[in-house]
Structure formats: C-alpha cells, structure tokens
Design an enzyme around this catalytic site. Sequence first.
Site, PDB file in Angstrom:
ATOM      1  N   GLU A  66       0.818  -1.318  -0.053  1.00  0.00           N
ATOM      2  CA  GLU A  66       0.013  -0.090   0.016  1.00  0.00           C
ATOM      3  C   GLU A  66       0.840   1.282  -0.008  1.00  0.00           C
ATOM      4  O   GLU A  66       0.488   2.142  -0.597  1.00  0.00           O
ATOM      5  CB  GLU A  66      -1.037  -0.076   1.240  1.00  0.00           C
ATOM      6  N   PHE A  89      -9.134  -2.313   2.586  1.00  0.00           N
ATOM      7  CA  PHE A  89      -9.697  -1.809   3.714  1.00  0.00           C
ATOM      8  C   PHE A  89      -9.193  -0.372   4.281  1.00  0.00           C
ATOM      9  O   PHE A  89      -7.768  -0.223   4.459  1.00  0.00           O
ATOM     10  CB  PHE A  89      -9.677  -2.663   4.734  1.00  0.00           C
ATOM     11  N   HIS A 135     -10.609  -4.959  10.282  1.00  0.00           N
ATOM     12  CA  HIS A 135     -11.384  -5.136   8.846  1.00  0.00           C
ATOM     13  C   HIS A 135     -12.738  -4.306   9.124  1.00  0.00           C
ATOM     14  O   HIS A 135     -13.695  -4.904   8.485  1.00  0.00           O
ATOM     15  CB  HIS A 135     -11.423  -6.371   8.679  1.00  0.00           C
TER      16      HIS A 135
END
Lengths: 341, 339
Positions: A66, A89, A135
């Site tokens: 990421e 997420f 999450h």
Amino acid sequence: MAVEMKRRLLTTSKAVAEGIAQEMERDPAVFVMGEDVGVYGGIFGATEGLLARFGPERIMDTPISETGFIGAATGAALSGMRPIAELMFIDFFGVCMDQIYNHMAKIHYESGGNVRVPVVITTAIGGGYSDGAQHSQTLYGTFAHLPGLKIVVPSTPYDAKGLMIAAIRDDNPVLYMFHKGVMGLGWMTPNPRATGEVPEEPYTVPIGKADIKRPGRDLTVVTVSLMVHRALDAAEELAAEGIEAEVLDLRSIVPLDREAIVESVRRTRRLLVVDEDYRSFGMTGEVITSVVEGAFDYLDAPPARLALPDVPIPYARPLEQYVLPSRERIVAAARDLVAGR
Amino acid sequence: MTPARGAADPSPLARKRARKRPGPDWLRAYERMLKIRLFEDRVNDLYQRGRMPGLAHLSSGEEAVAVGVCLGLRDDDYITSTHRGHGHCLAKGAAVDRMFAELLGKAAGYCGGKGGSMHIADQERGNLGANAIVGGSMGIATGAALSSKQRGTDQVAVCFFGDGALGQGLLYEVMNMAALWRLPVLYVCENNLYGEYTPGTETIAGEALARPRAFGIPAAEVDGQDVRAVHAATGEAIDRARAGGGPSFLWCNTYRYSGHHVGDVDRAYYRERDEERLWREERDPLALARAWLIGDGLTTPATLDQVHAAVTVEVDAGVAFALEADYPDPSKVDADVYA
C-alpha cells in the site's frame, strides 16, 4: 400520452464501477491500481468488469504494497495522470498513512499551489459482519481531521455514481469511502436500500453538499453511509408514532455542509447525530459543534449522539451488534429527544 | 572511515553510448556545481547571521552527484528530492533568487513561502518536489515513471535519496513494482556515509547493492565525487530506461561536508575532523573537476575565474532579492489547501 419511464436499478457496487468506467472512457488519464482490482474486480465489487473492458494497463493489480502504490498514485497524479488507488480496507491505512497524509494531502499546499494531486483513494469501511477489529472500522473522522483531503461517503447507488465521477474530476486527493453494507453484495446481509435507480448517462453529485433523504419537522438526524439506511428505517417506525424525523445524509465529510446542518436544525429544533465511527473527537462532535455555533438559540433540547463507544470493534456477534448504532437505538434516542428526556 | 576510491569506470556500453551522444557541456556542469557550493555557503551564512528561519540541510560536497545525474536529463524528465535537496533543485535548473526567497519564507519563493527549504517543487523543470520524510519520495518518483509509461512518453524519473533511506521499507516496495512493470525510473542513492548522526556501517546490513539486484534491477557503484563518472553511469541507466529496459540503481559514494543540518556544528562525537579534512582536501568534486578541465585543455584558469565571478554575482543578487522580498500575507494562509 404518458410514457412510463423505465427505471434502471443498480446496486451501489455496480454504480461505482459504472462511474469509473464512464470516466475511463472519457479521459485516458484515469486508471485504477490496487490489490485484486483486476480479475477479482475489487473484493467489494467496485471495479467489477473493468479489466475486461480496459485491460491490465489501466486496471492494474498491485503487490500488497500500500505504501508503494499509494505513493506511486501521488507521483502519477503529479505527472499528468488521474489515478484511482484502492486501499482494500480503510483499516490498512496504518501501513501507508505517511504517503497519504504527509505526501498526497500536503504537497499542493507545500508547493504553494505549484502542483496538483488528482487522486481518488477508494476504500471499504464499516463493520457488522464479524470481521474483527482490523477490518471493520470507518475512520473518516481520523482522515477528516487532516487538512488537504476531501472525503466522500455515499449511501445510495445514485450518490455513489455521481460522487465517484465528481471525485475523479476533482483536482484534489479524494478519499472515497464505501461501506460494505451499502454495496449490495450477495454475500452480505441483504439490504434493499443498496439497490436503487441510477441514470445511465454520466452525472456528478457535488462534493460537500448534504442531501435531505427524508424531510421531517420534529428532529434532524444527521448521519452518513450505512447509518443513513438505519436512520431511514428508524424514521419509518417513528412516523407511525407521529414523530417526523428529518434524515440529513452528509454524503461528504470534507467539506462538511455545515449550512445544511444548521438550516435543518433551525427548522426541527432538535439534533441527533448517528455515526458508525468512534464517539470521541469525531464526526458527531464536529456536527454538534456546528449546531451549537450556528443554531444554539433554536435548540429545544441538548443535541444527542449515537456512535461507536471508544473500544476496538469486537468480533463476537452480540458484542459487535452491541456497539453498532441500530434502527432500534436510533428510534429510542429520537423518542427521548422529542420527549425531552 | 576513509573516502571510497576507485569506483568502477563506466562500462563499455556506457562509453559506447556516451560516444554517440554529443558530449556534455562540462564547463556548464562545473558552473552548476559551483552554483550549488556558493548557494549552500550563503545559506549557512544567512543561518549564522540569524536571517534564515529553520534548519537547512546543506549538500556541499555532494555537488557532483546532483549535477552529474541531472546533466543527462531533459527538462521534461522528473526528479524527486530529499531534505538535503538544494543541489538537486539547482542542478535541475531552479533559479537561485526564487530558491533563496523560499528559504527565507518569502512570497516570491518557489512555494510562496509555504514550503521552505525541504519542499521546493518546480513543475516547469520536472522537479516534483523535495521531501522532508526520509525516503518519502520513492513512491512519487516511481509513480511519475509509471505515468510516463502510461502516457507513452520516453520521460524518465530520477529518485534521489540518501544511504539513510535504505532503512525505509518503501524502497523495497517500489523497486519490486518498478522491476515488475519495467518502469523508467533511476534510484540514485547518495551514500554520504551518515544517516543523520549515525554511520551507515551501523545501519546497513549486508551489501547494499545486492538489494536492488535481488529485484533484478541493474545496480552500479560510482565515485560520486567525479561528475564524469556519475554522468556516464547515469547515461547508461537513462538510455536503458528510455528504451523500455526498466529501472536502475546507482550507488554514489560521496560526502556531506557540513553536519546533518546547519545547526550541527560540533560533530567530533560522531565523525573525525581528519575524515572531513581528507574529503575536502583530496576528494572535493569542484577541485577535481577544475583539475581535469584545465589538465585536459577543456578550459583555462582564467575562464574558471570568470565563471566563479559570474556565479558569485548571481548568488549575491539572489540573496539580495530574497532579503528584500515581501513575506506572504497572512490572509493567504488558507489558500492552496485545496486546488
């Protein structure tokens, strides 16, 4: 002769994907990158079908990096592209927050306006399906605290498409947060409000404009995303008791439509803020402050709020359901507010 | 710790390619290096006289890396820079007066006074911005290379960073992606031997060049005090990138004459005066260039003196401009948060 217009119904996820596809057709600078956005179509369906239409050069599956690909999105935006980067997420922000906040969000200002960063970060938010503490968060308050990002949080298929197109065309970094529960996915708890009428042609919904999803005279419920659905369910129940709740869908957290909030509360004289984010230092506090600043003399009761208690989101179903705002809890809070309890 | 010597000569391929290209204007390269040196000297002076806010990070001693790399770039190629970025900005063509103005926080600066020493961006010359987070611009440079590829141009992106940034995980994420996608990016590590106040020997395990090579990225070690060597190695990497051959990695051995920042004056506790003296006296990139420019008959001492005089005038004028320039109006403080 009256012509019956054919209503075209889409789920929110299909509306999001359609918005992206139409912008990609219009503008070759738009492309998508992220984990499993290609063959899988994004794990919540936001890019479903796009790989087949646009190919792997424009629908790019990335490594699980990421920091790397969100940094690369900033660089691509600085040099003429309009990337959409999917952070699978929102909970994964921790590994790449430096790239989002210290770089993407600040470079325009640091450069004195020299450079622009037209990036959309799409990301899934929200809980309710026992996915645990890493999450299930919404976290828009965390990002809203930081200058330089715009934040949109659609609740309906119509808004989702219009806000997606507006986000892609915006010259600022936009965090596009879709709640898993509004996407209309087959494997989630069925939600009839996750399907709705969506025009086929491209259109925009302005970023920073709230929308009255249900008008009412007795109290204003200010909320976003899946909690709009819960609030509308609650409003139907309240109406049966003679309480008319106005449901104001913020749609954007940044910019926050303070005028719409204040205008509504001046009419209804009561405020309930419903939020799936943590209670303290977040959206509920900001909305209530706006009302205290702009409609204090109009209030018939102290403002009230429902939000996640300040605990990590628990896994066990009874515990998770206990912390999430629900239709029942909104109804009870509204009754108390109107009764002056 | 002693200066690294005897870095590899340019490879046969680089020499062959270099022959095909028109030779660089070495006098101009010298002028750029000198401009960086005199610029940094004046920055230090402004700080010591209390005329400059903040703590600038000087790049004196590292001029040959910035200039040797940027000499091989076009105006429309991209660079990203670091907290020690004045040299990169100047090497890419930034104007001295607007640089000084930014350092003094003036409205006429590159960022209108909002960025300061560590955030100078100059879009017109492909400078996507200096960056105050160690290694922070690696993603940005890689993304600019991705953008070049997607737009079908042959622009390349150069990412400058220091040896201290080898500790940042982002480097390994982006090298992986750049290799997978064959992106036209050049990772230039300025090994000045210290990450802030700690020697690299204490922070870098194994062989640094094995790291890019593990991703299949060609990596070369270069004498960063020799502008010719840097230029040759860069040329090879740039040619490869423009031809679709993907990323490269350059490890440039160089030295930071000053402290970590202008306030880092007493440095004996982490490096020896003799070491500093050795680099300054024996490995100075300007002195080395001057020697071979004259020795090879490319110029004369008189010409170099003229260059020195001209650059001094330019730098002095830049300082005067910046000192006289206006501060930004506080009413502009919330402009440019959003485009």
